[in-house]
Design a protein around this motif. Structure first.
Motif, PDB file in Angstrom:
ATOM      1  N   GLY A 157      42.812  59.248  -5.925  1.00  0.00           N
ATOM      2  CA  GLY A 157      43.788  60.167  -5.352  1.00  0.00           C
ATOM      3  C   GLY A 157      43.323  60.872  -4.092  1.00  0.00           C
ATOM      4  N   THR A 158      42.115  60.556  -3.618  1.00  0.00           N
ATOM      5  CA  THR A 158      41.621  61.198  -2.396  1.00  0.00           C
ATOM      6  C   THR A 158      41.950  60.403  -1.136  1.00  0.00           C
ATOM      7  OG1 THR A 158      39.439  60.146  -2.481  1.00  0.00           O
ATOM      8  CG2 THR A 158      39.697  62.254  -3.663  1.00  0.00           C
ATOM      9  N   VAL A 159      42.737  59.335  -1.247  1.00  0.00           N
ATOM     10  CA  VAL A 159      43.083  58.551  -0.057  1.00  0.00           C
ATOM     11  C   VAL A 159      43.832  59.435   0.939  1.00  0.00           C
ATOM     12  CG1 VAL A 159      43.211  56.367  -1.326  1.00  0.00           C
ATOM     13  CG2 VAL A 159      45.280  57.678  -0.937  1.00  0.00           C
ATOM     14  N   ALA A 160      43.806  59.029   2.193  1.00  0.00           N
ATOM     15  CA  ALA A 160      44.515  59.767   3.239  1.00  0.00           C
ATOM     16  C   ALA A 160      45.982  59.913   2.840  1.00  0.00           C
ATOM     17  CB  ALA A 160      44.391  59.033   4.568  1.00  0.00           C
ATOM     18  N   ASP A 161      46.494  61.117   2.946  1.00  0.00           N
ATOM     19  CA  ASP A 161      47.837  61.426   2.442  1.00  0.00           C
ATOM     20  C   ASP A 161      48.438  62.521   3.322  1.00  0.00           C
ATOM     21  OD1 ASP A 161      50.089  62.114   0.977  1.00  0.00           O
ATOM     22  OD2 ASP A 161      49.004  62.601  -0.857  1.00  0.00           O
ATOM     23  N   ALA A 212      50.624  55.269  -1.591  1.00  0.00           N
ATOM     24  CA  ALA A 212      50.614  54.765  -2.968  1.00  0.00           C
ATOM     25  C   ALA A 212      49.853  53.442  -3.050  1.00  0.00           C
ATOM     26  CB  ALA A 212      52.045  54.606  -3.483  1.00  0.00           C
ATOM     27  N   SER A 213      50.026  52.578  -2.056  1.00  0.00           N
ATOM     28  CA  SER A 213      49.289  51.316  -2.022  1.00  0.00           C
ATOM     29  C   SER A 213      47.796  51.570  -1.857  1.00  0.00           C
ATOM     30  CB  SER A 213      49.794  50.438  -0.872  1.00  0.00           C
ATOM     31  OG  SER A 213      51.136  50.077  -1.073  1.00  0.00           O
ATOM     32  N   GLY A 214      47.445  52.562  -1.045  1.00  0.00           N
ATOM     33  CA  GLY A 214      46.039  52.916  -0.872  1.00  0.00           C
ATOM     34  C   GLY A 214      45.413  53.412  -2.163  1.00  0.00           C
ATOM     35  N   VAL A 215      46.156  54.215  -2.905  1.00  0.00           N
ATOM     36  CA  VAL A 215      45.664  54.691  -4.213  1.00  0.00           C
ATOM     37  C   VAL A 215      45.456  53.502  -5.141  1.00  0.00           C
ATOM     38  CG1 VAL A 215      46.295  55.993  -6.294  1.00  0.00           C
ATOM     39  CG2 VAL A 215      46.628  57.010  -4.030  1.00  0.00           C
TER      40      VAL A 215
END
Length: 180
Positions: free
Chosen positions: A34-38, A107-110
């Protein structure tokens, strides 16, 4: 293992064993993923665990989506390729600054980060999709809200011995990286 090593050695694992991480085992991995760029910290995603009979329900929903002539038993059996399926859901948040495509990218990054973390923890993982991923029967089975869409499922189970030693064909960076 470094992030570079993790990415270079990751492989999709289509055949996994009968064990899977527990619900509790997933907590730290989901927290890290959940720490991906957001942009704007919208957190436009959620995950749904499917184990046991939930996998049968998914197989039946896929058969319903496929329509008459679908091989229901085969589709149910396919959902048992792994003891744990994690549904990847994009949750569109109203935002004047962050368009839908960017929220789907988060969401894809997560999902990808979670697959790397599961792989690093020793689990076999494969991200699967299909033509019926966004069908109405599959939406209903996952109890998706109107602002949600399914991106697919991570199939998770024991990694076969020697999985890390297998090599993937690498991309040639010169074919994908240009300068202006």
């Amino acid at each position: 293992m470094s992030a570079l090593d993790s990415l270079l050695h990751r492989r999709s694992v289509s055949k996994v064993g009968a064990s899977a991480p527990s619900h509790r085992d997933l907590f730290a991995l989901v927290e890290a993923a959940g720490t991906v760029a957001d942009h704007s910290s919208l957190r436009p995603w959620r995950l749904i665990e499917l184990r046991g009979a939930a996998r049968d329900r998914l197989g039946h929903a896929l058969a319903d989506a496929e329509g008459p002539g679908a091989n229901r038993e085969k589709l149910v059996a396919k959902m048992h390729r792994a003891p744990l399926l994690i549904a990847l859901v994009v949750v569109h948040q109203p935002s004047a600054k962050v368009p839908y495509w960017e929220q789907e990218a988060v969401a894809s990054g997560v999902a990808h980060a979670l697959s790397l973390l599961l792989d690093e923890a020793g689990w076999g993982v494969m991200w699967r999709t299909g033509q019926q991923t966004r069908s109405e029967p599959v939406r209903q089975m996952h109890e998706l809200r109107p602002n949600e869409n399914l991106l697919g499922w991570l199939y998770v189970g024991d990694a076969p011995p020697g999985q890390r030693e297998l090599r993937r064909k690498r991309v040639n960076p010169m074919d994908h990286l240009t300068e202006l």
